[in-house]
Design a protein around this motif. Structure first.
Motif, mmCIF file in Angstrom:
data_model
loop_
_atom_site.group_PDB
_atom_site.id
_atom_site.type_symbol
_atom_site.label_atom_id
_atom_site.label_comp_id
_atom_site.label_asym_id
_atom_site.label_seq_id
_atom_site.Cartn_x
_atom_site.Cartn_y
_atom_site.Cartn_z
ATOM 1 N N UNK A 171 5.868 17.635 0.356
ATOM 2 C CA UNK A 171 5.145 18.905 0.416
ATOM 3 C C UNK A 171 4.855 19.427 -0.989
ATOM 4 N N UNK A 172 4.229 18.613 -1.778
ATOM 5 C CA UNK A 172 3.735 18.996 -3.108
ATOM 6 C C UNK A 172 2.562 18.081 -3.436
ATOM 7 N N UNK A 173 1.753 18.516 -4.382
ATOM 8 C CA UNK A 173 0.613 17.698 -4.788
ATOM 9 C C UNK A 173 1.117 16.564 -5.666
ATOM 10 N N UNK A 174 0.917 15.350 -5.212
ATOM 11 C CA UNK A 174 1.392 14.163 -5.925
ATOM 12 C C UNK A 174 0.349 13.732 -6.956
ATOM 13 N N UNK A 175 0.810 13.486 -8.192
ATOM 14 C CA UNK A 175 -0.067 12.867 -9.183
ATOM 15 C C UNK A 175 -0.165 11.394 -8.816
ATOM 16 N N UNK A 176 -1.278 11.022 -8.209
ATOM 17 C CA UNK A 176 -1.374 9.705 -7.599
ATOM 18 C C UNK A 176 -1.290 8.582 -8.618
ATOM 19 N N UNK A 183 0.852 -1.182 0.000
ATOM 20 C CA UNK A 183 0.000 0.000 0.000
ATOM 21 C C UNK A 183 0.891 1.236 0.000
ATOM 22 N N UNK A 184 0.676 2.151 -0.941
ATOM 23 C CA UNK A 184 1.442 3.397 -1.001
ATOM 24 C C UNK A 184 0.545 4.558 -0.588
ATOM 25 N N UNK A 185 0.976 5.281 0.450
ATOM 26 C CA UNK A 185 0.196 6.382 1.017
ATOM 27 C C UNK A 185 1.005 7.666 0.920
ATOM 28 N N UNK A 186 0.377 8.738 0.454
ATOM 29 C CA UNK A 186 1.056 10.018 0.335
ATOM 30 C C UNK A 186 0.352 11.074 1.175
ATOM 31 N N UNK A 187 1.133 12.028 1.699
ATOM 32 C CA UNK A 187 0.602 13.114 2.524
ATOM 33 C C UNK A 187 1.678 14.195 2.630
ATOM 34 N N UNK A 188 1.319 15.420 3.027
ATOM 35 C CA UNK A 188 2.334 16.425 3.324
ATOM 36 C C UNK A 188 3.283 15.915 4.416
ATOM 37 N N UNK A 189 4.528 16.369 4.379
ATOM 38 C CA UNK A 189 5.574 15.809 5.244
ATOM 39 C C UNK A 189 5.179 15.837 6.721
ATOM 40 N N UNK A 190 4.862 17.029 7.234
ATOM 41 C CA UNK A 190 4.580 17.152 8.665
ATOM 42 C C UNK A 190 3.291 16.425 9.045
ATOM 43 N N UNK A 191 2.270 16.569 8.230
ATOM 44 C CA UNK A 191 1.012 15.889 8.519
ATOM 45 C C UNK A 191 1.211 14.376 8.467
ATOM 46 N N UNK A 192 1.989 13.933 7.501
ATOM 47 C CA UNK A 192 2.243 12.509 7.393
ATOM 48 C C UNK A 192 2.950 11.955 8.610
ATOM 49 N N UNK A 193 3.970 12.669 9.068
ATOM 50 C CA UNK A 193 4.732 12.180 10.230
ATOM 51 C C UNK A 193 3.890 12.175 11.492
ATOM 52 N N UNK A 194 3.098 13.230 11.697
ATOM 53 C CA UNK A 194 2.353 13.364 12.946
ATOM 54 C C UNK A 194 1.073 12.542 12.988
ATOM 55 N N UNK A 195 0.364 12.445 11.855
ATOM 56 C CA UNK A 195 -0.989 11.903 11.895
ATOM 57 C C UNK A 195 -1.210 10.672 11.015
ATOM 58 N N UNK A 196 -0.505 10.594 9.885
ATOM 59 C CA UNK A 196 -0.718 9.461 8.984
ATOM 60 C C UNK A 196 0.129 8.263 9.389
ATOM 61 N N UNK A 197 1.370 8.496 9.774
ATOM 62 C CA UNK A 197 2.252 7.384 10.119
ATOM 63 C C UNK A 197 1.702 6.530 11.262
#
Length: 296
Positions: A129-134, A94-108
Motif C-alpha cells: 500500500x505505497x507507490x513502488x519505484x518500479x 515476472x514481478x507485479x506490484x499493486x495495492x494489497x487489497x486490489x492485488x489479492x482480489x483482482x491481480x492475483x
C-alpha cells in the motif's frame, strides 16, 4: 570497459543517486564505477554528473544523455531478447506490484491464469500500500489507482473506483440507515488511517470514528461484524456488497471516480513475459464490472 557497459554503469549511477549504491547493485567495486563514468565523460567531452560529498546530480547534458542511453540500451536488450527467443515466448520471472487489497482480489487471479498459460514463466507478487519505484525495486508491471504522476511509465487505463460508505445489514437493521450526511453523527463510524471521515466536506463538524484501524482488512472486518459505518474504496467492498454482506449507504460527496491503470516502465518494448501479462491483465480488468463500472 566497452562503451555499452559504461553507458549501463552511468544509467545505474543516475538511477541509484550515487556511485556506492550503483556499485552494490551492479555488482562492481566503487572505484571501477567511478572510472567507468569518468571514461565516458572523457569520451564524449562533457560533464554528465555533478558530484558532492553527499549526492550525485545530473548536469543538463547528463539528463539528455541519460534518456538517450536508456533508449539505446533498451533497443540492444530487445535485439538480444529477440535473438534468444525470449521476446517471442514468455519466460523468466515476472514481478507485479499493486495495492494489497486490489492485488489479492483482482491481480492475483490474473497472475495465476498467466502462469497456467506460460509454463516457462514464474512470478513474484509485490502487493504494497505505497507507490513502488518500479525501476529501483525491479517491478515489471504495476497497477496504480488514482491520478498518475509524470513518471514516464507506459500506462493503460482499465477502469475506475470511487469512495463509498457502507455497513452490514445487521447494523443497519439495529440502528437505521442514515438518510443524510448529518445523520452520520448518530452512528458508530469505522475509520482507517488512509481514508477516514474527516475529509468528507459535509459542511459541518466532521464526525469522529468510534473505531480507527491501520489496515483496510481490519476496517472491512469490523464493518462485516456489524460494528458501524465504514468508508472504503468501491473495489474493496465490491465482493461483500455483491454477496449481500454489506450495503452501500448515502452518496459520498467525494465519490469522484479515480482511474485505475496498468503501468510498465518498458511499455510495448518489454519482453514477452511482460507484454503477455499486460495483455491478459488489461482484458480481465476491463471486463470486470467491479473495476470497470461501464461493464456492469
Amino acid at each position: 570497459m566497452d562503451r555499452w557497459q559504461a553507458m549501463r554503469v552511468f544509467v545505474r549511477v543516475a538511477e541509484a543517486g550515487g556511485f556506492a549504491e550503483a556499485a552494490r547493485q551492479l555488482p562492481m567495486s566503487p572505484p571501477a564505477v567511478t572510472r567507468a563514468v569518468a571514461a565516458l565523460e572523457a569520451r564524449i567531452g562533457a560533464r554528465l554528473l555533478t558530484r558532492t560529498t553527499r549526492s550525485v546530480k545530473l548536469t543538463e547534458a547528463g539528463a539528455r544523455y541519460l534518456e538517450d542511453c536508456r533508449r539505446l540500451l533498451a533497443e540492444i536488450a530487445e535485439a538480444e531478447a529477440a535473438a534468444a527467443g525470449s521476446y517471442a515466448t514468455p519466460s523468466g520471472t515476472l514481478t507485479v506490484t499493486a495495492p494489497v487489497q486490489f492485488g489479492r482480489l483482482y491481480v492475483l487471479p490474473v497472475l495465476t491464469e498467466y502462469l497456467a498459460h506460460h509454463a516457462a514463466a514464474s512470478a513474484q507478487a509485490l502487493f504494497l500500500d505505497r507507490v513502488v519505484n518500479m525501476i529501483e525495486e525491479g517491478a515489471d508491471v504495476g497497477v496504480r489507482i488514482g491520478p498518475l504522476a509524470d513518471s514516464g511509465l507506459a500506462a493503460i487505463r482499465v477502469g475506475t473506483v470511487r469512495r463509498v460508505i457502507c455497513a452490514a445489514p445487521d447494523y443497519l437493521d439495529r440502528h437505521g440507515t442514515p438518510g443524510t450526511a448529518r445523520d452520520l453523527a448518530d452512528h458508530a463510524l469505522i475509520g482507517s488511517a488512509s481514508l477516514g471521515f474527516g475529509s468528507l466536506g459535509f459542511g459541518s463538524a466532521a464526525p469522529r470514528p468510534r473505531l480507527t484501524c491501520n489496515t483496510i482488512d481490519s476496517v472491512l472486518a469490523a464493518a462485516l461484524a456489524g460494528q458501524g459505518l465504514a468508508r472504503l474504496l468501491s473495489y474493496q467492498v465490491a465482493p461483500a456488497v455483491a454477496e449481500g454482506r454489506l450495503r452501500l449507504v448515502l452518496d459520498d460527496p467525494e465519490a469522484a471516480a479515480m482511474p485505475v491503470h496498468v503501468v510498465s516502465p518498458e511499455g510495448r518494448r518489454a519482453p514477452a513475459k511482460v507484454r503477455a501479462f499486460i495483455d491478459l491483465a488489461v482484458a480481465r480488468l476491463r471486463a470486470d464490472p467491479r473495476v470497470n463500472p461501464a461493464r456492469a
